[in-house]
Scaffold this motif. Structure first.
Motif, PDB file in Angstrom:
ATOM      1  N   LYS A 118       0.856  -1.184   0.000  1.00  0.00           N
ATOM      2  CA  LYS A 118       0.000   0.000   0.000  1.00  0.00           C
ATOM      3  C   LYS A 118       0.892   1.232   0.000  1.00  0.00           C
ATOM      4  N   PHE A 119       0.483   2.243  -0.747  1.00  0.00           N
ATOM      5  CA  PHE A 119       1.165   3.536  -0.674  1.00  0.00           C
ATOM      6  C   PHE A 119       0.183   4.553  -0.150  1.00  0.00           C
ATOM      7  N   PRO A 120       0.608   5.413   0.753  1.00  0.00           N
ATOM      8  CA  PRO A 120      -0.288   6.488   1.201  1.00  0.00           C
ATOM      9  C   PRO A 120      -0.605   7.394   0.019  1.00  0.00           C
ATOM     10  N   MET A 121      -1.898   7.739  -0.112  1.00  0.00           N
ATOM     11  CA  MET A 121      -2.265   8.623  -1.212  1.00  0.00           C
ATOM     12  C   MET A 121      -3.365   9.540  -0.734  1.00  0.00           C
TER      13      MET A 121
ATOM     14  N   GLU B 132      -5.225   5.328   1.112  1.00  0.00           N
ATOM     15  CA  GLU B 132      -4.038   4.666   0.608  1.00  0.00           C
ATOM     16  C   GLU B 132      -4.342   3.992  -0.717  1.00  0.00           C
ATOM     17  N   PHE B 133      -3.245   3.699  -1.432  1.00  0.00           N
ATOM     18  CA  PHE B 133      -3.369   3.144  -2.765  1.00  0.00           C
ATOM     19  C   PHE B 133      -2.762   1.754  -2.759  1.00  0.00           C
ATOM     20  N   LEU B 134      -3.512   0.788  -3.247  1.00  0.00           N
ATOM     21  CA  LEU B 134      -3.037  -0.595  -3.270  1.00  0.00           C
ATOM     22  C   LEU B 134      -2.278  -0.852  -4.565  1.00  0.00           C
TER      23      LEU B 134
ATOM     24  N   SER C 271       1.898   0.133 -17.733  1.00  0.00           N
ATOM     25  CA  SER C 271       2.440   1.092 -16.779  1.00  0.00           C
ATOM     26  C   SER C 271       1.536   1.218 -15.564  1.00  0.00           C
ATOM     27  N   GLY C 272       2.105   1.172 -14.404  1.00  0.00           N
ATOM     28  CA  GLY C 272       1.332   1.323 -13.179  1.00  0.00           C
ATOM     29  C   GLY C 272       0.778   0.023 -12.650  1.00  0.00           C
ATOM     30  N   SER C 273       1.121  -1.102 -13.285  1.00  0.00           N
ATOM     31  CA  SER C 273       0.551  -2.373 -12.859  1.00  0.00           C
ATOM     32  C   SER C 273       1.265  -2.929 -11.624  1.00  0.00           C
ATOM     33  N   GLY C 274       2.400  -2.366 -11.246  1.00  0.00           N
ATOM     34  CA  GLY C 274       3.066  -2.793 -10.005  1.00  0.00           C
ATOM     35  C   GLY C 274       4.334  -3.582 -10.223  1.00  0.00           C
ATOM     36  N   LYS C 275       4.874  -3.612 -11.447  1.00  0.00           N
ATOM     37  CA  LYS C 275       6.072  -4.406 -11.742  1.00  0.00           C
ATOM     38  C   LYS C 275       7.269  -3.952 -10.902  1.00  0.00           C
ATOM     39  N   THR C 276       7.545  -2.637 -10.971  1.00  0.00           N
ATOM     40  CA  THR C 276       8.700  -2.104 -10.245  1.00  0.00           C
ATOM     41  C   THR C 276       8.534  -2.306  -8.746  1.00  0.00           C
ATOM     42  N   THR C 277       7.319  -2.076  -8.276  1.00  0.00           N
ATOM     43  CA  THR C 277       7.058  -2.234  -6.852  1.00  0.00           C
ATOM     44  C   THR C 277       7.395  -3.652  -6.394  1.00  0.00           C
ATOM     45  N   LEU C 278       6.947  -4.624  -7.165  1.00  0.00           N
ATOM     46  CA  LEU C 278       7.209  -6.016  -6.809  1.00  0.00           C
ATOM     47  C   LEU C 278       8.709  -6.334  -6.884  1.00  0.00           C
TER      48      LEU C 278
ATOM     49  N   ASP D 163      15.085  -3.981 -14.217  1.00  0.00           N
ATOM     50  CA  ASP D 163      13.861  -3.194 -14.392  1.00  0.00           C
ATOM     51  C   ASP D 163      13.952  -2.414 -15.696  1.00  0.00           C
ATOM     52  N   GLU D 164      13.173  -2.815 -16.684  1.00  0.00           N
ATOM     53  CA  GLU D 164      13.154  -2.178 -18.000  1.00  0.00           C
ATOM     54  C   GLU D 164      14.567  -1.970 -18.559  1.00  0.00           C
ATOM     55  N   PRO D 165      15.358  -3.014 -18.678  1.00  0.00           N
ATOM     56  CA  PRO D 165      16.758  -2.805 -19.065  1.00  0.00           C
ATOM     57  C   PRO D 165      16.937  -2.313 -20.491  1.00  0.00           C
TER      58      PRO D 165
ATOM     59  N   THR E 264       9.092  -5.559 -17.376  1.00  0.00           N
ATOM     60  CA  THR E 264       9.165  -4.988 -18.735  1.00  0.00           C
ATOM     61  C   THR E 264       7.808  -4.942 -19.412  1.00  0.00           C
ATOM     62  N   HIS E 265       7.698  -4.071 -20.400  1.00  0.00           N
ATOM     63  CA  HIS E 265       6.582  -4.223 -21.340  1.00  0.00           C
ATOM     64  C   HIS E 265       7.112  -4.174 -22.770  1.00  0.00           C
ATOM     65  N   ASP E 266       8.415  -4.440 -22.897  1.00  0.00           N
ATOM     66  CA  ASP E 266       9.066  -4.409 -24.200  1.00  0.00           C
ATOM     67  C   ASP E 266       8.938  -5.785 -24.870  1.00  0.00           C
TER      68      ASP E 266
ATOM     69  N   ALA F 174      13.889   2.799  -2.048  1.00  0.00           N
ATOM     70  CA  ALA F 174      13.162   2.594  -3.296  1.00  0.00           C
ATOM     71  C   ALA F 174      12.764   3.920  -3.929  1.00  0.00           C
ATOM     72  N   ARG F 175      12.469   4.897  -3.070  1.00  0.00           N
ATOM     73  CA  ARG F 175      12.054   6.194  -3.600  1.00  0.00           C
ATOM     74  C   ARG F 175      13.189   6.906  -4.319  1.00  0.00           C
ATOM     75  N   LEU F 176      14.428   6.657  -3.877  1.00  0.00           N
ATOM     76  CA  LEU F 176      15.575   7.265  -4.548  1.00  0.00           C
ATOM     77  C   LEU F 176      15.558   6.905  -6.025  1.00  0.00           C
ATOM     78  N   PHE F 177      15.167   5.653  -6.290  1.00  0.00           N
ATOM     79  CA  PHE F 177      15.151   5.208  -7.676  1.00  0.00           C
ATOM     80  C   PHE F 177      13.985   5.809  -8.430  1.00  0.00           C
ATOM     81  N   LYS F 178      12.872   5.878  -7.738  1.00  0.00           N
ATOM     82  CA  LYS F 178      11.694   6.478  -8.367  1.00  0.00           C
ATOM     83  C   LYS F 178      12.045   7.877  -8.849  1.00  0.00           C
ATOM     84  N   GLU F 179      12.656   8.671  -7.945  1.00  0.00           N
ATOM     85  CA  GLU F 179      12.971  10.052  -8.290  1.00  0.00           C
ATOM     86  C   GLU F 179      14.063  10.107  -9.344  1.00  0.00           C
TER      87      GLU F 179
HETATM   88  N1  LIG Z   1       6.271   5.584  -3.484  1.00  0.00           N
HETATM   89  C1  LIG Z   1       5.045   5.568  -4.019  1.00  0.00           C
HETATM   90  N2  LIG Z   1       4.074   6.340  -3.488  1.00  0.00           N
HETATM   91  C2  LIG Z   1       2.829   6.307  -3.984  1.00  0.00           C
HETATM   92  N3  LIG Z   1       2.461   5.567  -5.040  1.00  0.00           N
HETATM   93  C3  LIG Z   1       3.392   4.792  -5.628  1.00  0.00           C
HETATM   94  C4  LIG Z   1       4.739   4.758  -5.152  1.00  0.00           C
HETATM   95  N4  LIG Z   1       5.443   3.914  -5.931  1.00  0.00           N
HETATM   96  C5  LIG Z   1       4.570   3.443  -6.848  1.00  0.00           C
HETATM   97  N5  LIG Z   1       3.351   3.961  -6.667  1.00  0.00           N
HETATM   98  C6  LIG Z   1       2.165   3.646  -7.445  1.00  0.00           C
HETATM   99  O1  LIG Z   1       2.013   2.269  -7.484  1.00  0.00           O
HETATM  100  C7  LIG Z   1       1.608   1.888  -8.772  1.00  0.00           C
HETATM  101  C8  LIG Z   1       2.558   0.838  -9.325  1.00  0.00           C
HETATM  102  O2  LIG Z   1       3.812   1.473  -9.571  1.00  0.00           O
HETATM  103  P1  LIG Z   1       5.009   0.734 -10.257  1.00  0.00           P
HETATM  104  O3  LIG Z   1       6.138   1.690 -10.315  1.00  0.00           O
HETATM  105  O4  LIG Z   1       5.232  -0.548  -9.551  1.00  0.00           O
HETATM  106  O5  LIG Z   1       4.442   0.482 -11.712  1.00  0.00           O
HETATM  107  P2  LIG Z   1       5.166  -0.201 -12.945  1.00  0.00           P
HETATM  108  O6  LIG Z   1       4.351  -1.370 -13.293  1.00  0.00           O
HETATM  109  O7  LIG Z   1       6.584  -0.387 -12.672  1.00  0.00           O
HETATM  110  O8  LIG Z   1       4.949   0.913 -14.069  1.00  0.00           O
HETATM  111  P3  LIG Z   1       5.959   1.392 -15.197  1.00  0.00           P
HETATM  112  O9  LIG Z   1       5.786   0.420 -16.334  1.00  0.00           O
HETATM  113  O10 LIG Z   1       5.436   2.749 -15.564  1.00  0.00           O
HETATM  114  O11 LIG Z   1       7.319   1.399 -14.629  1.00  0.00           O
HETATM  115  C9  LIG Z   1       1.545   3.115  -9.638  1.00  0.00           C
HETATM  116  O12 LIG Z   1       0.198   3.514  -9.744  1.00  0.00           O
HETATM  117  C10 LIG Z   1       2.327   4.109  -8.874  1.00  0.00           C
HETATM  118  O13 LIG Z   1       1.791   5.393  -9.051  1.00  0.00           O
END
Ligand SMILES: Nc1ncnc2c1ncn2[C@@H]1O[C@H](COP(=O)(O)OP(=O)(O)OP(=O)(O)O)[C@@H](O)[C@H]1O
Ligand SMILES: [Mg+2]
Lengths: 231, 423
Positions: A15-18, A22-24, A45-52, A171-173, A204-206, B415-420
């Motif tokens: 979850k991210f605070p929003m 909060e945002f799941l 984009s935004g599906s959560g790949k980087t987060t995971l 991540d998206e190399p 990736t989405h490439d 993780a946020r460092l990378f985001k930014e």
């Molecule tokens: N630190 C954060 N604070 C709030 N929301 C976040 C944070 N990091 C990611 N998100 C949100 O979580 C969701 C998933 O983000 P993520 O970066 O994992 O997407 P992604 O699949 O990697 O997308 P992309 O292909 O654009 O890289 C997005 O909607 C993003 O806005």
């Protein structure tokens, strides 16, 4: 899948605070990866790949559930333990290569070995080996600003691989590379996966990347949509 | 690892040379400014000491109470004995008898009728003794505009400004009209031997300097003097030394006798205590201001540098370097930059201060109207404080700046460092 996974996630939620609420970003992810996999998280984009990927890389922590990475529970690790895990067992490759601009190719690749306290002669050999894998032995003394994008990403691969980590997280190399360079580095990674048994995990989405994957995990909206095993 | 970081530091100019220069400039300015202000304040103190206050001054208890009115009827008597006593008790200190006096100066025309008149402030000092101590102390050679220094007892020097107002010239005779020590009318004819410019309006308005023996005769002050001034052997005022002398001298004073001699320090007269304190605290004030300003500048520089280094810091963290380690290497870097910058800045600051100390800067043109006694040639004065006054704040503020920037970075999630980084 098998009896010996090196990475598992269980009911992983992020979850991210929003605003006020909060945002799941991840809505309960259950996954297992075995040693030597060449797998990718695919999704819009935004599906959560980087987060995971960040949670698996112990750069971030889950809100609920657990990720076991090489026997270590990510949510329980102290900052120091997480750093230790990354230092010894994980390699990272990023979309923006993140090379140190004032250091030579050699020094960039050498850096992880400095953290691991290898001797100078060990480092010399390991760095040259890694540069050979990526075909950059002629650029040891160049600095990143003098390299092409493809060359930079190959340096980044060498840096991730030089310590022979168990797992490489990429991540998206290829996002900043043209088709030829993309295929080039993907072939390199495929080769390393085969030769060194390193586990590769992509986000990736490439289409080019996707075509190389042996396993495709489709993420939509923070949930696993499909998990396809190729060959 | 250290070698690796050093290479990065040296090669990345915006990380090493630029902050080093920023620190150096700040340190240089504060060292120079401190030496300059110390020089200016000390010169002002010395000038007032030489002409008026002495480093210490012995007067009667009653005179001390009304010192601003120069009450010569309360002057010290039998000063020859007193001076000898002082020379025995404080052999390294130079002692001089002086009389300050006021009155009217009358310039006659060729027929002996009054041509012009004006109020005058006079100072009587030993002008004629072969040692010429007072002549040097009051810088009379350099202040002379026209004529010569006094050769005979009745020769007198008056300010050039005053001479022009009275329309008199060297060689003319003037009549001084005042009151004797016993409050009787006093007349005395003096011959103007030369005219002076002091560069301070307070003195130039109506000053005259006469030999003490002639003035004693004129004012009926045989073997008396308004005050005995003492000058410390070091050549400049020291509050500590002066106060030690004072308590030494005054402990045997007879408190019931208003004519018994007491010792005053430079600070005991007029507003000089404030001034001396100000001179003393100037270092702390400048250091404080500088440290604040430098910290802010370097904090910003550190933040910018830190933002620029997000990529580097992020990748180092991703590769498993611990936050504490990254942070401490940043602190080490800033320490090196702070030290290098401070050494450079202190050297430059001392060099420029030394130039100003050696050659001085003549500002008399801008000081025409000043009504207090201030030096017309600015000279820096390098003191031991200058060797560390820029150094400590230079290093400390670099550290604080980096630490603040570092904390800002490390409070963020890795993780946020990378985001930014990627946006
Ligand atoms: N630190 C954060 N604070 C709030 N929301 C976040 C944070 N990091 C990611 N998100 C949100 O979580 C969701 C998933 O983000 P993520 O970066 O994992 O997407 P992604 O699949 O990697 O997308 P992309 O292909 O654009 O890289 C997005 O909607 C993003 O806005
Ligand atoms: Mg992403």
């Amino acid at each position: 899948m098998t009896n010996n996974p090196i990475i598992t996630t269980e009911k992983l939620i992020k979850k991210f605070p929003m605003g006020k609420g909060e945002f799941l970003a991840l809505k309960g992810i259950d996954l297992e990866f075995n040693e030597g996999e060449f797998a990718g998280l695919i999704g819009p984009s935004g599906s959560g790949k980087t987060t995971l990927l960040n949670i698996i890389g112990s750069l971030d922590t889950p809100s609920e559930g657990e990720a076991m990475v090489l026997g270590q529970p990510v949510s329980q690790l102290t900052a120091r333990q997480a750093a230790q895990l990354r230092k010894e067992k994980l390699g990272f490759i990023f979309q923006s290569y993140n090379l140190l601009a004032v250091h030579t190719v050699f020094e960039n690749v050498e850096f992880p070995l400095l953290l691991l306290k290898y001797t100078p002669s060990q480092r010399q050999k390991m760095v040259m080996d890694a540069l050979e894998w990526v075909g950059l032995t002629d650029k040891v003394n160049s600095k990143p600003p003098a390299l092409s994008g493809g060359e930079c990403q190959r340096v980044a691969i060498a840096r991730a691989m030089v310590k022979k980590p168990m797992v490489v997280l990429a991540d998206e190399p290829t996002a900043n590379l043209d088709a030829a360079n993309s295929h080039n580095i993907l072939k390199t990674m495929e080769m390393l996966n085969k030769e060194l048994k390193t586990t590769f995990l992509f986000a990736t989405h490439d289409e080019k990347v996707i075509s190389y994957l042996h396993r495709k995990i489709f993420l939509i909206d923070g949930k696993i949509d499909r998990d396809e095993l190729i060959k | 690892m250290i070698k690796f970081l050093l290479k990065g530091l040296v090669r990345d100019k915006s990380r090493s040379w630029i902050p080093t220069l920023v620190v150096a400039v700040g340190v240089m300015l504060s060292v120079f400014l401190h030496a300059y202000i110390t020089g200016f304040m000390n010169e002002t103190i010395e000038m007032n000491a030489q002409f008026f206050n002495g480093h210490v001054k012995v007067v009667t208890r009653a005179y001390a109470d009304e010192i601003s009115q120069i009450p010569n009827d309360l002057a010290l008597l039998e000063t020859d004995i007193l001076v000898n006593q002082l020379k025995v008790q404080f052999p390294d200190v130079q002692w001089f008898e002086r009389i300050h006096f006021g009155g009217l100066v009358d310039a006659p025309d060729s027929l002996g009728e009054t041509k012009t008149q004006g109020p005058a402030m006079g100072m009587a000092v030993d002008l004629l003794s072969p040692t010429k101590n007072e002549v040097q102390r009051l810088n009379l050679y350099k202040s002379l505009v026209r004529g010569n220094l006094p050769q005979k007892p009745d020769d007198i020097l008056i300010s050039d400004f005053f001479a022009q107002k009275l329309r008199v010239n060297p060689g003319d005779t003037i009549t001084f009209i005042g009151s004797t020590m016993n409050n009787a009318m006093a007349y005395h004819n003096f011959v103007i031997s030369g005219t002076l410019s002091f560069g301070a309006m307070a003195l130039d308005r109506g000053a005259m300097i006469a030999d003490i023996e002639a003035v004693r005769f004129a004012l009926d002050m045989e073997n008396a003097a308004g005050e005995i001034v003492g000058f410390l052997p070091a050549g400049f005022y020291s509050s500590k030394v002066a106060h030690a002398m004072q308590s030494d001298f005054n402990k045997v004073a007879d408190e019931t006798d208003v004519f018994s001699p007491v010792m005053l320090t430079f600070e005991d007269q007029g507003d000089m205590a404030t001034f001396v304190n100000l001179a003393h605290y100037m270092g702390a004030i400048i250091t404080g201001i500088f440290m604040l300003a430098m910290s802010l500048v370097l904090w910003n520089a550190g933040l910018l540098g830190g933002l620029r280094r997000y990529g580097e810091i992020g990748i180092r963290l991703a590769m498993g370097e611990e936050k504490v380690h990254v942070f401490s290497t940043m602190i080490y870097e800033s320490l090196m930059i702070g030290i290098a910058g401070s050494i450079l800045g202190t050297s430059l600051g001392l060099f420029f201060a030394w130039l100003l100390q050696t050659y001085g800067l003549d500002i008399s043109a801008t000081m025409k109207g000043a009504s207090i006694m201030m030096p017309t040639v600015i000279r820096a004065r390098i003191t031991t404080a200058d060797y560390f006054i820029g150094f400590i704040p230079g290093v400390v503020s670099t550290l604080i700046g980096t630490a603040l920037a570092g904390i800002g970075i490390f409070k963020r999630q890795t993780a946020r460092l990378f985001k930014e980084l990627e946006t």
